[in-house]
Design a protein around this motif. Structure first.
Motif, PDB file in Angstrom:
ATOM      1  N   ALA A  73      19.166 -16.293  67.926  1.00  0.00           N
ATOM      2  CA  ALA A  73      19.613 -17.092  66.693  1.00  0.00           C
ATOM      3  C   ALA A  73      18.632 -16.806  65.635  1.00  0.00           C
ATOM      4  O   ALA A  73      17.348 -16.949  65.974  1.00  0.00           O
ATOM      5  CB  ALA A  73      19.581 -18.736  67.082  1.00  0.00           C
ATOM      6  N   ARG A  74      19.158 -16.455  64.465  1.00  0.00           N
ATOM      7  CA  ARG A  74      18.387 -16.148  63.439  1.00  0.00           C
ATOM      8  C   ARG A  74      17.400 -17.172  62.796  1.00  0.00           C
ATOM      9  O   ARG A  74      17.790 -18.342  62.622  1.00  0.00           O
ATOM     10  CB  ARG A  74      18.937 -15.388  62.252  1.00  0.00           C
ATOM     11  N   THR A  89      17.770 -22.162  60.015  1.00  0.00           N
ATOM     12  CA  THR A  89      17.950 -21.197  61.014  1.00  0.00           C
ATOM     13  C   THR A  89      19.517 -20.874  60.617  1.00  0.00           C
ATOM     14  O   THR A  89      20.236 -21.655  60.249  1.00  0.00           O
ATOM     15  CB  THR A  89      17.772 -21.921  62.179  1.00  0.00           C
ATOM     16  N   GLU A  90      20.155 -20.210  61.389  1.00  0.00           N
ATOM     17  CA  GLU A  90      21.571 -19.646  61.744  1.00  0.00           C
ATOM     18  C   GLU A  90      22.187 -20.882  62.110  1.00  0.00           C
ATOM     19  O   GLU A  90      22.051 -21.603  63.184  1.00  0.00           O
ATOM     20  CB  GLU A  90      21.436 -18.572  62.504  1.00  0.00           C
ATOM     21  N   TYR A  91      23.388 -21.060  61.469  1.00  0.00           N
ATOM     22  CA  TYR A  91      24.341 -22.226  61.813  1.00  0.00           C
ATOM     23  C   TYR A  91      24.880 -21.736  62.935  1.00  0.00           C
ATOM     24  O   TYR A  91      26.096 -20.445  62.735  1.00  0.00           O
ATOM     25  CB  TYR A  91      24.978 -22.604  60.803  1.00  0.00           C
ATOM     26  N   LEU A  92      25.469 -22.354  64.255  1.00  0.00           N
ATOM     27  CA  LEU A  92      25.985 -22.067  65.240  1.00  0.00           C
ATOM     28  C   LEU A  92      27.026 -23.089  65.860  1.00  0.00           C
ATOM     29  O   LEU A  92      26.416 -24.127  65.917  1.00  0.00           O
ATOM     30  CB  LEU A  92      25.167 -21.197  66.478  1.00  0.00           C
ATOM     31  N   LEU A 144      28.955 -18.809  72.550  1.00  0.00           N
ATOM     32  CA  LEU A 144      29.793 -18.980  71.478  1.00  0.00           C
ATOM     33  C   LEU A 144      31.098 -18.741  71.660  1.00  0.00           C
ATOM     34  O   LEU A 144      31.544 -18.188  72.417  1.00  0.00           O
ATOM     35  CB  LEU A 144      29.227 -18.133  70.311  1.00  0.00           C
ATOM     36  N   LYS A 157      23.935 -16.543  72.539  1.00  0.00           N
ATOM     37  CA  LYS A 157      22.605 -16.322  71.576  1.00  0.00           C
ATOM     38  C   LYS A 157      21.713 -17.049  72.142  1.00  0.00           C
ATOM     39  O   LYS A 157      21.780 -18.008  72.754  1.00  0.00           O
ATOM     40  CB  LYS A 157      22.961 -16.595  70.122  1.00  0.00           C
ATOM     41  N   LEU A 159      18.309 -19.270  71.777  1.00  0.00           N
ATOM     42  CA  LEU A 159      18.129 -20.295  70.760  1.00  0.00           C
ATOM     43  C   LEU A 159      16.630 -20.443  70.884  1.00  0.00           C
ATOM     44  O   LEU A 159      15.967 -20.054  71.925  1.00  0.00           O
ATOM     45  CB  LEU A 159      18.576 -21.492  71.230  1.00  0.00           C
TER      46      LEU A 159
END
Length: 285
Positions: A73-74, A89-92, A144, A157, A159
């Motif tokens: 996760a970015r 951060t990246e929305y997941l 995901l 991913k 986290l």
């Protein structure tokens, strides 16, 4: 910095769209002006966190920003704005592996090996930057929607890379964990003893997480030759048991020493598991 780069999404009534509220910490859904990507923007009141913890969290978050891997996760931004620590951060969307096991029970061996392969690819990318996670656990593995790169299930991913253990205080002095700390049953012996760790510690933790996904239980205390086999583990294919047992060796010198090479070994095991599954199904009704 943040107001210039991101726009918080709004609900139909014009209020800011909250994703989560954890004590004094609020996470909003936002969009980057330049990138157009959807992100999760977390606002942490500075008064709610210890200064030493804040500095360490910022340092670890900036290190995580270096990682651009499809299975991590970015982290896009971190900094201070208006008496808040802002973490973008990246929305997941998905569910953690821990939640999946709670609902469905143990996973098939091929699914667990596919998770292991994706995490090992992430650890290989991190090792290229001399970074370790120190918190690989089922609660930090996000399943995901959609398929993995090989077309199989699940796609995951990792986290909170390197960010475990940040605590915040609410107005009533209640202490909450903002990022899950590392449970002892998933930590390597050297991590539990506060000795220096490297990627081999992460391999141990991944092995413990895979054991949990395969059996629905954390591994028993590791012995020099690996953990004792529980009845549920005995039913697993021998090559899967051997692979995970190697990851769970007490001595890091006896664990895999090359993350990229070990990722290839997991890939070969995944292919073998898929062949066995296909063979078994060919004799089904």
């Amino acid at each position: 910095m943040f107001s210039e780069n991101y726009s918080v999404c709004l609900n139909d009534d014009g209020s800011a769209r909250e994703l989560e509220r954890n004590g004094p910490v609020v996470t909003y859904k936002a969009i980057g002006y330049d990138s157009g990507r959807v992100v999760a923007m977390q606002l942490i009141p500075l008064a709610s966190i210890d200064e030493v913890d804040r500095v360490r969290f910022e340092e670890n978050a900036r290190a995580a920003q270096k990682l651009d891997d499809s299975n991590i996760a970015r982290v896009f931004d971190v900094g201070i704005k208006d008496d808040h620590l802002v973490f973008v951060t990246e929305y997941l969307e998905g569910e953690t592996a821990e939640a999946w096991i709670d609902e469905h029970g143990p996973m098939p061996a091929d699914a667990v090996l596919r998770i292991g392969l994706q995490v090992m690819n992430a650890l290989t990318a991190a090792a290229n930057h001399s970074l370790t996670d120190r918190s690989i656990q089922p609660a930090n593995l996000m399943i995901l929607p959609g398929a993995a790169s090989d077309g199989g299930w699940p796609r995951v991913k990792l986290l909170n890379f390197g960010l475990a253990g940040l605590k915040v205080r609410s107005d009533g002095d209640e202490i909450r964990e903002l990022v899950p700390s590392m449970p002892s049953q998933f930590a390597s012996p050297e991590q539990l003893e506060n000795r220096p760790v490297d990627f081999r510690s992460d391999i141990f933790s991944l092995g413990a997480a895979m054991w949990f996904l395969l059996t629905g239980a954390a591994p028993p205390a590791a012995a020099e030759s690996g953990p004792r086999l529980s009845p549920s583990a005995v039913a697993l294919p021998r090559f899967v048991r051997n692979l995970v047992s190697q990851m769970l060796r007490t001595n890091p010198e006896e664990r895999p020493q090359d993350p990229a090479a070990f990722a290839e070994k997991i890939h070969a095991s995944l292919q073998k598991a898929e062949r066995q599954t296909a063979f078994t199904r060919s004799f089904g009704p």
